[in-house]
Design a protein around this motif. Sequence first.
Motif, mmCIF file in Angstrom:
data_model
loop_
_atom_site.group_PDB
_atom_site.id
_atom_site.type_symbol
_atom_site.label_atom_id
_atom_site.label_comp_id
_atom_site.label_asym_id
_atom_site.label_seq_id
_atom_site.Cartn_x
_atom_site.Cartn_y
_atom_site.Cartn_z
ATOM 1 N N GLU A 186 0.819 -1.214 0.000
ATOM 2 C CA GLU A 186 0.000 0.000 0.000
ATOM 3 C C GLU A 186 0.854 1.265 0.000
ATOM 4 O OE1 GLU A 186 -3.256 -0.138 -0.433
ATOM 5 O OE2 GLU A 186 -2.990 -2.310 -0.562
ATOM 6 N N TYR A 187 2.184 1.082 -0.119
ATOM 7 C CA TYR A 187 3.091 2.218 -0.175
ATOM 8 C C TYR A 187 3.642 2.360 -1.591
ATOM 9 C CZ TYR A 187 3.228 2.683 4.928
ATOM 10 O OH TYR A 187 2.906 2.890 6.246
ATOM 11 N N SER A 188 4.079 3.568 -1.917
ATOM 12 C CA SER A 188 4.635 3.812 -3.238
ATOM 13 C C SER A 188 5.993 3.135 -3.385
ATOM 14 C CB SER A 188 4.788 5.316 -3.488
ATOM 15 O OG SER A 188 5.845 5.843 -2.687
ATOM 16 N N ASN B 99 8.762 2.576 -0.418
ATOM 17 C CA ASN B 99 9.312 1.257 -0.132
ATOM 18 C C ASN B 99 10.838 1.305 -0.068
ATOM 19 O OD1 ASN B 99 7.664 -1.573 -0.216
ATOM 20 N ND2 ASN B 99 6.478 0.054 -1.205
ATOM 21 N N ASN C 44 0.453 -2.502 -7.202
ATOM 22 C CA ASN C 44 -0.035 -2.376 -8.577
ATOM 23 C C ASN C 44 1.023 -2.728 -9.616
ATOM 24 O OD1 ASN C 44 -2.468 -1.463 -7.549
ATOM 25 N ND2 ASN C 44 -1.968 0.706 -7.808
ATOM 26 N N GLU D 20 3.952 4.948 -8.005
ATOM 27 C CA GLU D 20 2.965 3.873 -8.115
ATOM 28 C C GLU D 20 2.981 3.022 -6.851
ATOM 29 O OE1 GLU D 20 -0.052 2.332 -9.457
ATOM 30 O OE2 GLU D 20 0.987 3.174 -11.213
ATOM 31 N N LEU D 21 1.798 2.534 -6.439
ATOM 32 C CA LEU D 21 1.738 1.628 -5.296
ATOM 33 C C LEU D 21 2.417 0.317 -5.663
ATOM 34 C CD1 LEU D 21 -1.899 2.128 -3.934
ATOM 35 C CD2 LEU D 21 0.209 3.282 -3.217
#
Length: 256
Positions: free
Chosen positions: A92-94, A98, A151, A147-148
């Motif tokens: 749930e982090y970009s 990360n 994804n 981007e997460l």
Amino acid sequence: MSLLTLENVGKNYGKLEAVSELDFSVEKGTIHSLIGPNGAGKTTVFNLITGMIRPTSGRIVFNGEDVTRLEPHKIAQRGVARSFQQTFLFMEYSVLDNVLTGFHMRSRAGVIKEFLHTRAAREADKKATEQALEIVDFMGLSEQKDELAGNLPHGHQRALGVSIALACDPTLLLMDEPVTGMNPTESNEMVERIRRIRDRGITVLLVEHSMRVVMDISDMITVISYGRKIAQGLPDEIKHDRQVIEAYIGEDTDAA
């Protein structure tokens, strides 16, 4: 010059010998592959090197220091980082956030300073962000930096896992099956990135099941079976070693 040396290392679980009398060295500035059949003890060796488990016998020397009994975080602080077979990400982090998690161990601004938003903390945060962006670019993820992680396609997630390890500023990077689940294009891109990591001065110890990748990328190969070393040499030597062929290569020459 050897960066990492395992001397007569053994690991027993009761009467089971997971690793037995294992000796090998990893030279600075090389890509060294550790290969063997499933159950050969490769993951156990990685866990021993990183301090996740303690050897029953022998010793492990990193950069001239005996690290056999050190805690995992102490070994990491000395320059050993690991990327895992299964990618562990904050989904749930970009991408950028990360990678910033990899700087946590390196940060000199303590928790209190960060809480108080001191100048030292702000400067450390700015420097970490700059370095994280450089790593993201190096690993080919610049377009996905916001981007997460959840994804991303599989290949990019694996690249992000390596990016987090690089953020720990390693001298030695342990990579556990970095091309697992990748298509040929993604696999080739990862191989090229691993070469570029070595060219940055980071020594790589690689566990990989794909013999195509191993033979293409390795400077040196150590082969283990049932926790024991059965061969070590250059890729061409290993490819034609009868004992290795019987124990491993013959069973899955085209493994990907």
